[in-house]
Motif scaffolding. Sequence first.
Motif, PDB file in Angstrom:
ATOM      1  N   GLY A   1       0.795  -1.218   0.000  1.00 34.24           N
ATOM      2  CA  GLY A   1       0.000   0.000   0.000  1.00 34.24           C
ATOM      3  C   GLY A   1       0.824   1.263   0.000  1.00 34.24           C
ATOM      4  O   GLY A   1       2.056   1.244   0.069  1.00 34.24           O
ATOM      5  N   MET A   2       0.124   2.377  -0.068  1.00 33.77           N
ATOM      6  CA  MET A   2       0.757   3.692  -0.155  1.00 33.77           C
ATOM      7  C   MET A   2       1.331   4.127   1.187  1.00 33.77           C
ATOM      8  O   MET A   2       0.672   4.000   2.223  1.00 33.77           O
ATOM      9  N   SER A   3       2.559   4.656   1.155  1.00 34.31           N
ATOM     10  CA  SER A   3       3.193   5.131   2.378  1.00 34.31           C
ATOM     11  C   SER A   3       4.052   6.354   2.076  1.00 34.31           C
ATOM     12  O   SER A   3       4.310   6.686   0.913  1.00 34.31           O
ATOM     13  N   PHE A   4       4.520   6.997   3.139  1.00 32.32           N
ATOM     14  CA  PHE A   4       5.282   8.236   3.010  1.00 32.32           C
ATOM     15  C   PHE A   4       6.451   8.199   3.982  1.00 32.32           C
ATOM     16  O   PHE A   4       6.273   7.874   5.165  1.00 32.32           O
ATOM     17  N   ILE A   5       7.643   8.528   3.484  1.00 34.16           N
ATOM     18  CA  ILE A   5       8.833   8.563   4.326  1.00 34.16           C
ATOM     19  C   ILE A   5       9.411   9.972   4.290  1.00 34.16           C
ATOM     20  O   ILE A   5       9.770  10.465   3.214  1.00 34.16           O
ATOM     21  N   VAL A   6       9.470  10.617   5.433  1.00 34.24           N
ATOM     22  CA  VAL A   6      10.064  11.948   5.535  1.00 34.24           C
ATOM     23  C   VAL A   6      11.353  11.820   6.347  1.00 34.24           C
ATOM     24  O   VAL A   6      11.336  11.283   7.470  1.00 34.24           O
ATOM     25  N   THR A   7      12.451  12.289   5.784  1.00 34.17           N
ATOM     26  CA  THR A   7      13.747  12.229   6.447  1.00 34.17           C
ATOM     27  C   THR A   7      14.222  13.647   6.759  1.00 34.17           C
ATOM     28  O   THR A   7      14.250  14.506   5.869  1.00 34.17           O
ATOM     29  N   THR A   8      14.563  13.882   8.013  1.00 34.48           N
ATOM     30  CA  THR A   8      15.058  15.196   8.437  1.00 34.48           C
ATOM     31  C   THR A   8      16.443  15.034   9.042  1.00 34.48           C
ATOM     32  O   THR A   8      16.910  13.925   9.299  1.00 34.48           O
ATOM     33  N   ASP A   9      17.075  16.176   9.300  1.00 33.76           N
ATOM     34  CA  ASP A   9      18.391  16.144   9.917  1.00 33.76           C
ATOM     35  C   ASP A   9      18.221  16.180  11.432  1.00 33.76           C
ATOM     36  O   ASP A   9      18.267  17.247  12.060  1.00 33.76           O
ATOM     37  N   GLY A  10      17.958  14.999  12.002  1.00 31.66           N
ATOM     38  CA  GLY A  10      17.888  14.845  13.447  1.00 31.66           C
ATOM     39  C   GLY A  10      16.600  15.289  14.113  1.00 31.66           C
ATOM     40  O   GLY A  10      16.488  15.213  15.330  1.00 31.66           O
ATOM     41  N   ASP A  11      15.600  15.726  13.339  1.00 33.52           N
ATOM     42  CA  ASP A  11      14.372  16.260  13.934  1.00 33.52           C
ATOM     43  C   ASP A  11      13.234  15.252  13.763  1.00 33.52           C
ATOM     44  O   ASP A  11      12.501  15.265  12.770  1.00 33.52           O
ATOM     45  N   GLU A  12      13.072  14.371  14.752  1.00 36.03           N
ATOM     46  CA  GLU A  12      12.040  13.348  14.680  1.00 36.03           C
ATOM     47  C   GLU A  12      10.642  13.951  14.666  1.00 36.03           C
ATOM     48  O   GLU A  12       9.747  13.469  13.952  1.00 36.03           O
ATOM     49  N   ALA A  13      10.427  15.004  15.448  1.00 36.08           N
ATOM     50  CA  ALA A  13       9.107  15.623  15.532  1.00 36.08           C
ATOM     51  C   ALA A  13       8.681  16.198  14.185  1.00 36.08           C
ATOM     52  O   ALA A  13       7.526  16.044  13.758  1.00 36.08           O
ATOM     53  N   LEU A  14       9.610  16.862  13.503  1.00 35.17           N
ATOM     54  CA  LEU A  14       9.303  17.432  12.190  1.00 35.17           C
ATOM     55  C   LEU A  14       9.007  16.328  11.182  1.00 35.17           C
ATOM     56  O   LEU A  14       8.046  16.420  10.405  1.00 35.17           O
ATOM     57  N   ALA A  15       9.827  15.288  11.190  1.00 40.75           N
ATOM     58  CA  ALA A  15       9.606  14.168  10.271  1.00 40.75           C
ATOM     59  C   ALA A  15       8.239  13.545  10.500  1.00 40.75           C
ATOM     60  O   ALA A  15       7.495  13.262   9.553  1.00 40.75           O
ATOM     61  N   SER A  16       7.889  13.359  11.778  1.00 42.97           N
ATOM     62  CA  SER A  16       6.605  12.762  12.125  1.00 42.97           C
ATOM     63  C   SER A  16       5.445  13.638  11.668  1.00 42.97           C
ATOM     64  O   SER A  16       4.469  13.154  11.075  1.00 42.97           O
ATOM     65  N   ARG A  17       5.540  14.926  11.914  1.00 39.56           N
ATOM     66  CA  ARG A  17       4.448  15.841  11.562  1.00 39.56           C
ATOM     67  C   ARG A  17       4.210  15.878  10.059  1.00 39.56           C
ATOM     68  O   ARG A  17       3.072  15.800   9.597  1.00 39.56           O
ATOM     69  N   LEU A  18       5.290  15.975   9.291  1.00 41.95           N
ATOM     70  CA  LEU A  18       5.143  16.077   7.842  1.00 41.95           C
ATOM     71  C   LEU A  18       4.667  14.761   7.219  1.00 41.95           C
ATOM     72  O   LEU A  18       3.838  14.761   6.302  1.00 41.95           O
ATOM     73  N   ALA A  19       5.164  13.642   7.716  1.00 45.50           N
ATOM     74  CA  ALA A  19       4.734  12.346   7.187  1.00 45.50           C
ATOM     75  C   ALA A  19       3.244  12.122   7.447  1.00 45.50           C
ATOM     76  O   ALA A  19       2.506  11.649   6.566  1.00 45.50           O
ATOM     77  N   GLN A  20       2.805  12.475   8.651  1.00 44.55           N
ATOM     78  CA  GLN A  20       1.389  12.323   8.949  1.00 44.55           C
ATOM     79  C   GLN A  20       0.532  13.253   8.093  1.00 44.55           C
ATOM     80  O   GLN A  20      -0.556  12.870   7.631  1.00 44.55           O
ATOM     81  N   GLU A  21       1.023  14.473   7.865  1.00 42.51           N
ATOM     82  CA  GLU A  21       0.260  15.411   7.034  1.00 42.51           C
ATOM     83  C   GLU A  21       0.042  14.849   5.631  1.00 42.51           C
ATOM     84  O   GLU A  21      -1.067  14.887   5.098  1.00 42.51           O
ATOM     85  N   LEU A  22       1.115  14.349   5.019  1.00 43.29           N
ATOM     86  CA  LEU A  22       1.000  13.794   3.674  1.00 43.29           C
ATOM     87  C   LEU A  22       0.064  12.591   3.650  1.00 43.29           C
ATOM     88  O   LEU A  22      -0.757  12.428   2.737  1.00 43.29           O
ATOM     89  N   CYS A  23       0.197  11.734   4.658  1.00 44.73           N
ATOM     90  CA  CYS A  23      -0.612  10.523   4.706  1.00 44.73           C
ATOM     91  C   CYS A  23      -2.100  10.863   4.848  1.00 44.73           C
ATOM     92  O   CYS A  23      -2.954  10.287   4.159  1.00 44.73           O
ATOM     93  N   LEU A  24      -2.413  11.806   5.711  1.00 38.70           N
ATOM     94  CA  LEU A  24      -3.812  12.212   5.883  1.00 38.70           C
ATOM     95  C   LEU A  24      -4.338  12.895   4.624  1.00 38.70           C
ATOM     96  O   LEU A  24      -5.520  12.768   4.273  1.00 38.70           O
TER      97      LEU A  24
END
Length: 366
Positions: free
Chosen positions: A107-130
């Motif tokens: 199925g469809m998924s989204f991977i966001v990679t940041t430079d050490g910022d887990e919170a930012l990666a999580s927020r953006l990945a969830q935004e795209l997924c929703l």
Amino acid sequence: MDLHGNVSADMAELADVIVGYDTYPHVDMFERAAEAFELLAGCAEGRIRPARALAHSNMLVVPQGMMTEQGAMKALMERAFEMERTAGVLNVTVAGGFPYSDVADAGMSFIVTTDGDEALASRLAQELCLMAIGFKERFGVSALPPQEAVAAALAAPEGPIVLVEGSDNVGGGAPADATHTLARLTNLPKRALAVICDEAAVKAAVLAGVGGSFRGPVGGRHDELHGLPVELEGKVRLVSDGEYRHVGPYMTGQLAFMGLTAVVQCGNLTLVLTEKRVPPWDLGHVRSLGLWPADYHIILAKSAIAWQTAFGPFAKGIVHVDSPGCCSANLAHFRYGSVTRPVYPLDEGEPRLRLSVFSSPTQLDR
């Protein structure tokens, strides 16, 4: 990674960075390789410490709904590109997934990679997924049964009309010899072009020789799911070794091999018989045989989207064909046993995203 990859939490945890194609049809392989190398160098030199979030949509999306230049997929990619311009974001990958793999993480998924910022990666990945979940109905494909699809193509005032038989998608693993639509292309009032993989038929055509008569069964050699052989007869126009070079934007310059190949004229149907399965990814596969797409009112494409790189510039219209086959856009044709349930569109209700977040160790940790 291919845009159609099914991504698991293990993959996201064990890979420092995942870089996926941004295009479908896939024409940005070189650019993504260069991007991946730069990120690899940054990791090796300790300049970046990747943190990544994987958001899985629990949606099975068919390839026909993933063309990145239109519709919901275009909107997702544009938002992903905006996110990549955010400070601290290293990469955003939209993985459309491969719905014909009966695995837990299909199925469809989204991977966001940041430079050490887990919170930012999580927020953006969830935004795209929703955002994708909100588009769920836009990923659907409207298709016609073979007889109706051919009739619609014939009714069009101008061609070529591309009959997209995604159920026999060569790039997705199909046999390239399905006959559900081929059987409707005999005795047509307008010119049509079809490429069928059939080793026995092409050898019979070669035996008849250029100018000779071909008569025999074509296609349907693998299983009944993809149809039964169709009896055809015609004149052998050309025999080739099937070697050609990619001239379009996909795998430009690479050699391709169709195996022993014959062109047989069956009334208004120009039939290309090949020894090997041939995805219609490049214009060279017909141009090398002296054939030109604009000469036909109907072109049968054994593909989902990648045919666009070969026939897209010529197409005056598109008709998706709903026929049985291992890569059908109608997922109701299949029985799933391993995919994580519930999953859209097999189950009712709103898809629920699954989130995983990981960070790579520092050089000192290594």
